[in-house]
Design an enzyme around this catalytic site. Structure first.
Site, PDB file in Angstrom:
ATOM      1  N   HIS A   1      31.562 -20.791  -4.027  1.00  0.00           N
ATOM      2  CA  HIS A   1      31.476 -19.928  -2.856  1.00  0.00           C
ATOM      3  C   HIS A   1      30.110 -20.135  -2.407  1.00  0.00           C
ATOM      4  O   HIS A   1      29.932 -19.920  -1.171  1.00  0.00           O
ATOM      5  CB  HIS A   1      31.842 -18.452  -3.424  1.00  0.00           C
ATOM      6  CG  HIS A   1      33.133 -18.239  -3.961  1.00  0.00           C
ATOM      7  ND1 HIS A   1      33.269 -17.994  -5.144  1.00  0.00           N
ATOM      8  CD2 HIS A   1      34.410 -18.318  -3.331  1.00  0.00           C
ATOM      9  CE1 HIS A   1      34.659 -17.878  -5.549  1.00  0.00           C
ATOM     10  NE2 HIS A   1      35.307 -17.921  -4.515  1.00  0.00           N
TER      11      HIS A   1
ATOM     12  N   GLN B   1      48.777 -11.568  -1.962  1.00  0.00           N
ATOM     13  CA  GLN B   1      48.748 -12.974  -2.663  1.00  0.00           C
ATOM     14  C   GLN B   1      49.278 -12.586  -4.241  1.00  0.00           C
ATOM     15  O   GLN B   1      49.636 -13.703  -4.828  1.00  0.00           O
ATOM     16  CB  GLN B   1      47.339 -13.401  -2.766  1.00  0.00           C
ATOM     17  CG  GLN B   1      46.933 -13.946  -1.511  1.00  0.00           C
ATOM     18  CD  GLN B   1      45.433 -14.411  -1.412  1.00  0.00           C
ATOM     19  OE1 GLN B   1      44.861 -13.831  -0.413  1.00  0.00           O
ATOM     20  NE2 GLN B   1      44.920 -15.313  -2.204  1.00  0.00           N
TER      21      GLN B   1
ATOM     22  N   ASP C   1      40.968 -25.801  -3.596  1.00  0.00           N
ATOM     23  CA  ASP C   1      42.302 -25.287  -3.199  1.00  0.00           C
ATOM     24  C   ASP C   1      42.752 -25.968  -1.842  1.00  0.00           C
ATOM     25  O   ASP C   1      42.821 -25.500  -0.766  1.00  0.00           O
ATOM     26  CB  ASP C   1      42.496 -23.808  -2.875  1.00  0.00           C
ATOM     27  CG  ASP C   1      41.893 -22.860  -4.075  1.00  0.00           C
ATOM     28  OD1 ASP C   1      42.564 -23.031  -5.042  1.00  0.00           O
ATOM     29  OD2 ASP C   1      40.852 -22.479  -4.257  1.00  0.00           O
TER      30      ASP C   1
END
Length: 301
Positions: free
Chosen positions: A40, A64, A153
């Site tokens: 991140h 989610q 991802d």
């Protein structure tokens, strides 16, 4: 905190970003669910480097999480997250409550079914609708900006990119390389759940993917053979429970029929409790040069 503004309302966040643009500045957006790590951090640092204001969001999105997935157990450490944001050069962070993001039951959802059906979507059928819905909302809140997402991802990145294009959001979606530990393990918030033994076992995922990529480099053109190689290596690790291996066209998320262009090799496996994802880019062998197409040795037309 000095040097960083933390807000919990959409109105305050939007007002700051609008002011930057009125002053002819640019905005870089990094949406997260918190429990931030160096992966991140690399996204936020890039946003700060390339834009006048780096803006992050920290929101554990309930959309989610499917039934049976423990939303309350998702790891959280807001004080440390805010320190990481400040260290990375973020200027403002939106940390909303669920009631701020969803003041009433959500009956509008965003879906990209053609890209979401396989792989992660097969294992977690409602997950990507939740991702697309919250990201669409964040794009609407943030306005014109560059939005930074990690390639770990990879399916999520493809879905967000297509969603932004199809819905004409004034957002440039920027994919950023996977950040890895020194031994190759892809950084993930889930890694904290690995025992020392599982942590070592988890390395098989990247090792197998790299073996698949090496096979392609050596000339393998059959996707089935590449997938079988990667799968066999992960299956051989007793602590790894393989979910899938796929070699796909990155624009369609469909399995390639031949390795003749740049593709993406992806794998997911459960190691202990955590379900870990990883992927690598692979490129088909360069096509042989037709000697008749050359003017002379080493000189192509």
């Amino acid at each position: 905190m000095a040097g960083i503004e933390v807000v919990d309302t959409i109105t305050a966040f939007r007002a700051r970003l609008d002011q930057v643009r009125r002053d002819a500045g640019t905005v870089g957006l990094v949406p997260t669910m918190g429990f931030l790590h160096e992966g991140h951090g690399s996204l936020m640092e890039r946003a700060a480097l390339e834009c006048d204001l780096a803006a992050a969001t920290i929101f554990v999105n309930p959309l989610q999480f499917a039934a049976g997935e423990d939303l309350a157990a998702y790891p959280r450490d807001l004080p440390r997250d805010l320190e990481r944001c400040e260290e990375a050069g973020v200027g403002i962070v939106l940390v909303p409550e669920v009631t701020e993001m969803y003041p009433q039951p959500v009956i509008t959802t965003v879906s990209v079914p053609a890209l979401a059906a396989g792989m992660e979507g097969a294992s977690r059928p409602t997950h990507f609708d939740g991702v697309a819905t919250v990201v669409a909302k964040l794009f609407a809140i943030a306005g014109p900006c560059r939005a930074y997402f990690g390639e770990k991802d990879f399916q999520q990145l493809a879905i967000v990119r297509r969603m932004a294009s199809d819905l004409s959001f004034p957002v440039e979606v920027v994919g950023c390389p996977i950040v890895r530990e020194a031994d190759g393990l892809a950084m993930s918030s889930r890694n904290v759940y690995l025992s020392p033994e599982e942590r070592v076992a988890a390395l098989v995922i990247h090792r197998a993917l790299q073996a698949g990529a090496d096979a392609v480099t050596a000339g393998e053109r059959d996707p089935g053979a590449v997938i079988a190689l990667v799968s066999s290596m992960i299956d051989a690790e007793p602590l790894a429970d393989l979910d899938y291996v796929e070699l796909i066209d990155p624009s369609t998320m469909v399995r390639a029929t031949v390795v003749d262009r740049e593709l993406r090799l992806l794998a997911a496996a459960r190691v202990g409790t955590p379900r870990l994802l990883d992927n690598v880019a692979v490129s088909g062998p360069e096509r042989d040069v037709d000697p008749s197409a050359a003017d002379g040795p080493g000189r192509a037309r």
